[in-house]
Design a protein around this motif. Structure first.
Motif, PDB file in Angstrom:
ATOM      1  N   TYR A  36       0.810  -1.217   0.000  1.00 23.10           N
ATOM      2  CA  TYR A  36       0.000   0.000   0.000  1.00 23.10           C
ATOM      3  C   TYR A  36       0.845   1.268   0.000  1.00 23.10           C
ATOM      4  N   ALA A  37       2.030   1.242   0.557  1.00 21.61           N
ATOM      5  CA  ALA A  37       2.925   2.405   0.472  1.00 21.61           C
ATOM      6  C   ALA A  37       3.287   2.664  -0.990  1.00 21.61           C
ATOM      7  N   ALA A  38       3.511   1.602  -1.752  1.00 19.62           N
ATOM      8  CA  ALA A  38       3.827   1.746  -3.174  1.00 19.62           C
ATOM      9  C   ALA A  38       2.611   2.213  -3.965  1.00 19.62           C
ATOM     10  N   VAL A  39       1.434   1.703  -3.646  1.00 21.58           N
ATOM     11  CA  VAL A  39       0.215   2.085  -4.362  1.00 21.58           C
ATOM     12  C   VAL A  39      -0.142   3.546  -4.085  1.00 21.58           C
ATOM     13  N   LEU A  40      -0.090   3.958  -2.821  1.00 19.42           N
ATOM     14  CA  LEU A  40      -0.575   5.279  -2.430  1.00 19.42           C
ATOM     15  C   LEU A  40       0.505   6.347  -2.358  1.00 19.42           C
ATOM     16  N   GLY A  41       1.763   5.935  -2.445  1.00 15.88           N
ATOM     17  CA  GLY A  41       2.817   6.907  -2.230  1.00 15.88           C
ATOM     18  C   GLY A  41       2.828   7.313  -0.776  1.00 15.88           C
ATOM     19  N   GLY A  42       3.478   6.569   0.025  1.00 16.12           N
ATOM     20  CA  GLY A  42       3.497   6.853   1.452  1.00 16.12           C
ATOM     21  C   GLY A  42       4.689   6.196   2.106  1.00 16.12           C
ATOM     22  N   GLU A  43       4.685   6.267   3.407  1.00 12.19           N
ATOM     23  CA  GLU A  43       5.801   5.750   4.189  1.00 12.19           C
ATOM     24  C   GLU A  43       5.326   4.616   5.082  1.00 12.19           C
ATOM     25  N   ALA A  44       5.954   3.467   4.945  1.00 15.86           N
ATOM     26  CA  ALA A  44       5.634   2.328   5.803  1.00 15.86           C
ATOM     27  C   ALA A  44       6.328   2.495   7.148  1.00 15.86           C
ATOM     28  N   ASP A  45       5.579   2.234   8.198  1.00 17.71           N
ATOM     29  CA  ASP A  45       6.094   2.215   9.572  1.00 17.71           C
ATOM     30  C   ASP A  45       6.796   3.503   9.995  1.00 17.71           C
ATOM     31  N   ARG A  46       6.216   4.632   9.604  1.00 12.84           N
ATOM     32  CA  ARG A  46       6.728   5.926  10.065  1.00 12.84           C
ATOM     33  C   ARG A  46       6.512   6.025  11.575  1.00 12.84           C
ATOM     34  N   PRO A  47       7.460   6.536  12.310  1.00  8.36           N
ATOM     35  CA  PRO A  47       7.260   6.673  13.756  1.00  8.36           C
ATOM     36  C   PRO A  47       5.988   7.470  14.066  1.00  8.36           C
ATOM     37  N   ASP A  48       5.217   6.972  14.997  1.00  6.36           N
ATOM     38  CA  ASP A  48       3.942   7.579  15.363  1.00  6.36           C
ATOM     39  C   ASP A  48       3.662   7.185  16.804  1.00  6.36           C
ATOM     40  N   LYS A  49       3.389   8.150  17.666  1.00  7.25           N
ATOM     41  CA  LYS A  49       3.201   7.869  19.091  1.00  7.25           C
ATOM     42  C   LYS A  49       1.959   7.026  19.380  1.00  7.25           C
ATOM     43  N   ARG A  50       1.064   6.895  18.389  1.00  9.11           N
ATOM     44  CA  ARG A  50      -0.183   6.150  18.620  1.00  9.11           C
ATOM     45  C   ARG A  50       0.010   4.643  18.614  1.00  9.11           C
ATOM     46  N   TRP A  51       1.052   4.138  17.976  1.00  8.64           N
ATOM     47  CA  TRP A  51       1.249   2.695  17.888  1.00  8.64           C
ATOM     48  C   TRP A  51       2.705   2.387  17.583  1.00  8.64           C
ATOM     49  N   ALA A  52       3.089   1.162  17.814  1.00  8.45           N
ATOM     50  CA  ALA A  52       4.472   0.734  17.576  1.00  8.45           C
ATOM     51  C   ALA A  52       4.480  -0.408  16.571  1.00  8.45           C
TER      52      ALA A  52
END
Length: 125
Positions: free
Chosen positions: A22-38
């Motif tokens: 989905y990162a490749a399909v949508l243009g995004g970052e997989a597993d970007r640091p985020d305080k909501r989840w690990a």
């Protein structure tokens, strides 16, 4: 308004694999640091360029939808707008998607399954 949408979570057998898809399909970052989840072996995320967050959680003995079989329904699916259906189809197939309904040239959408079997549509803008 009661709440804001934090993310959409998909069950799957391999969270990291689906996040990369989905990162490749949508243009995004997989597993970007985020305080909501690990992120970890059982959880992965994609922060898409449009601001949407998709999350993927490992489910043992995962059984994918069998679209359009109502015995194992899709329950929901994602629609992605594209300018060129043929080119977008080539790209998602190269990433591991499968065609579920190729439609006709006159129709403006096609149905695919992601690598974990979740249906999604590519819809011509």
């Amino acid at each position: 308004m009661i709440a804001d949408l934090q993310c959409v979570v998909l069950d799957c057998p391999d969270p990291a694999r689906l996040a990369e898809f989905y990162a490749a399909v949508l243009g995004g970052e997989a597993d970007r640091p985020d305080k909501r989840w690990a992120p970890g072996a059982d959880w992965a995320t994609v922060h898409a360029q449009a601001g949407l967050v998709l999350c993927f959680q490992r489910v043992e003995e995962y059984s994918p939808p069998a679209w359009p079989d109502p015995a194992r329904p899709q329950q929901f699916h994602l629609d992605f707008g594209v300018r060129d259906l043929d080119r977008a189809q080539e790209q998602v197939l190269a990433l591991g998607a499968a065609v579920l309904d190729g439609g006709t040239d006159a129709r403006g959408w096609r149905v695919f399954a992601d690598p974990a079997g979740h249906p999604f549509c590519l819809v011509r803008h």
